[in-house]
Design an enzyme around this catalytic site. Structure first.
Site, mmCIF file in Angstrom:
data_model
loop_
_atom_site.group_PDB
_atom_site.id
_atom_site.type_symbol
_atom_site.label_atom_id
_atom_site.label_comp_id
_atom_site.label_asym_id
_atom_site.label_seq_id
_atom_site.Cartn_x
_atom_site.Cartn_y
_atom_site.Cartn_z
ATOM 1 N N ASP A 1 0.791 -1.248 0.000
ATOM 2 C CA ASP A 1 0.000 0.000 0.000
ATOM 3 C C ASP A 1 0.818 1.290 0.000
ATOM 4 O OD1 ASP A 1 -1.863 -1.971 0.264
ATOM 5 O OD2 ASP A 1 -2.733 -1.258 2.128
ATOM 6 N N GLU B 1 -4.747 -0.786 -1.205
ATOM 7 C CA GLU B 1 -6.037 -0.860 -0.511
ATOM 8 C C GLU B 1 -7.018 0.059 -1.226
ATOM 9 O OE1 GLU B 1 -6.013 0.199 3.673
ATOM 10 O OE2 GLU B 1 -8.199 0.141 3.773
ATOM 11 N N LYS C 1 -6.830 -4.848 -2.890
ATOM 12 C CA LYS C 1 -7.465 -5.489 -1.722
ATOM 13 C C LYS C 1 -8.485 -4.546 -1.084
ATOM 14 C CE LYS C 1 -3.545 -4.276 1.319
ATOM 15 N NZ LYS C 1 -4.225 -3.521 2.342
ATOM 16 N N LYS D 1 -7.603 -4.581 5.073
ATOM 17 C CA LYS D 1 -6.259 -4.247 5.539
ATOM 18 C C LYS D 1 -5.261 -5.344 5.166
ATOM 19 C CE LYS D 1 -7.981 -0.531 7.392
ATOM 20 N NZ LYS D 1 -8.059 0.639 6.477
ATOM 21 N N VAL E 1 3.255 0.490 4.142
ATOM 22 C CA VAL E 1 2.567 1.339 5.109
ATOM 23 C C VAL E 1 1.122 0.871 5.268
ATOM 24 C CG1 VAL E 1 4.042 3.313 4.610
ATOM 25 C CG2 VAL E 1 1.934 3.038 3.302
ATOM 26 N N THR E 2 0.563 1.077 6.468
ATOM 27 C CA THR E 2 1.262 1.457 7.675
ATOM 28 C C THR E 2 1.613 0.198 8.473
ATOM 29 O OG1 THR E 2 -0.761 1.695 9.019
ATOM 30 C CG2 THR E 2 -0.017 3.635 7.812
ATOM 31 N N CYS F 1 -1.866 -2.209 7.797
ATOM 32 C CA CYS F 1 -1.886 -3.155 6.671
ATOM 33 C C CYS F 1 -0.665 -4.069 6.609
ATOM 34 C CB CYS F 1 -2.074 -2.393 5.368
ATOM 35 S SG CYS F 1 -3.750 -1.714 5.272
ATOM 36 N N GLN G 1 8.611 -13.851 21.221
ATOM 37 C CA GLN G 1 8.318 -15.278 21.410
ATOM 38 C C GLN G 1 9.025 -16.139 20.347
ATOM 39 O OE1 GLN G 1 4.185 -16.203 22.592
ATOM 40 N NE2 GLN G 1 3.715 -14.048 22.180
HETATM 41 N N1 TIU Z 1 -2.655 0.521 4.250
HETATM 42 C C1 TIU Z 1 -3.056 0.773 5.489
HETATM 43 O O1 TIU Z 1 -2.302 0.625 6.443
HETATM 44 N N2 TIU Z 1 -4.342 1.301 5.650
HETATM 45 C C2 TIU Z 1 -4.715 2.124 6.685
HETATM 46 O O2 TIU Z 1 -5.869 2.516 6.774
HETATM 47 N N3 TIU Z 1 -3.742 2.511 7.566
HETATM 48 C C3 TIU Z 1 -3.882 3.383 8.609
HETATM 49 O O3 TIU Z 1 -2.926 3.486 9.384
HETATM 50 N N4 TIU Z 1 -4.977 4.089 8.728
#
Ligand code: TIU
Length: 233
Positions: A24, A72, A129, A132, A157-158, A162, A202
């Site tokens: 993403d 996304e 997709k 997430k 990210v992030t 995701c 772990q």
């Molecule tokens: N790609 C992804 O991480 N989608 C999000 O909505 N991330 C947020 O941190 N909001």
């Protein structure tokens, strides 16, 4: 075989059975005026991941590794957007509304697409997709299995949303995942730390964590080894 210095211990991979996954890296998350900012976030933190991710992307392409990108987003008619996701955040602008880079998180819009620095080239699958995770309601698993992929190198990210949702999905599907810390980004520094700590705790409950420098050193070692072997033949 290449060996990456990583936590909680060394991560081994072979070029042919490993894919680089770029999660993403969309304008909607990393630039102002997109979906990320609409949720109240400071997007500048995510931009730091683009430079290191670009180095890793170029090196993996040169090494002949499979590179796979995700985005996304939703259909323009929003028929795949759950009410819960649309309303979540109580933001003035919601998914599908018009923002500075087009309709937020809608496929085909400028903001939904990947930043120029990391833009896919011909032959690199792009997985769209609706959620997430990279595996939910996508053909990610099929594409990886058709190519005989067993190990995944994660950037994107992030980190705590995701990226690690996808790492968790990959774990349950039997893949080994390595997350490159400086090639990921979060709007929250404390979540960046915590998300990566959870992956490697772990004994590596979800996978491994390393960084671009250590990964690139391992890749270069593997490249030298294979060209040395080719020369000896
Ligand atoms: N790609 C992804 O991480 N989608 C999000 O909505 N991330 C947020 O941190 N909001």
């Amino acid at each position: 075989m290449a060996t990456v210095n990583a936590e909680p211990y060394e991560f081994e991979f072979s070029l042919g059975r490993t894919a680089l996954v770029m999660i993403d890296f969309q304008r909607d998350f990393v630039y102002p005026g997109g979906f990320g900012e609409s949720l109240g976030n400071d997007t500048s933190r995510l931009l730091r991941a683009v430079g290191p991710a670009q180095k890793v992307l170029h090196a993996c392409r040169a090494a002949g590794m499979l590179v796979i990108h995700t985005r996304e987003g939703h259909r323009p008619d929003l028929s795949d957007l759950p009410r819960a996701k649309k309303e979540r955040g109580n933001a003035p602008l919601q998914i599908g509304d018009k923002g500075a880079m087009g309709r937020l998180l809608v496929r085909g819009e400028y903001g939904h697409d990947i930043v120029d620095e990391l833009y896919p080239i011909e032959g690199e699958p792009v997985v769209d997709k609706p959620g997430k995770g990279a595996f939910y309601a996508t053909d990610m698993d099929t594409i990886l299995r058709m190519r005989g992929i067993e190990k995944l190198i994660f950037t994107g990210v992030t980190t705590e949303v995701c990226v690690t949702t996808s790492v968790r999905e990959a774990n349950d599907r039997g893949f080994d995942s390595l997350v490159l810390e400086d090639c990921t980004g979060s709007y929250f520094p404390e979540f960046q730390q915590a998300a990566l700590a959870m992956v490697k705790a772990q004994g590596g409950i979800f996978g491994w964590v390393s960084d671009s420098a250590r990964f690139l050193a391992a890749l270069e070692g593997a490249r030298r080894e294979s060209s040395g072997m080719a020369a000896a033949r």
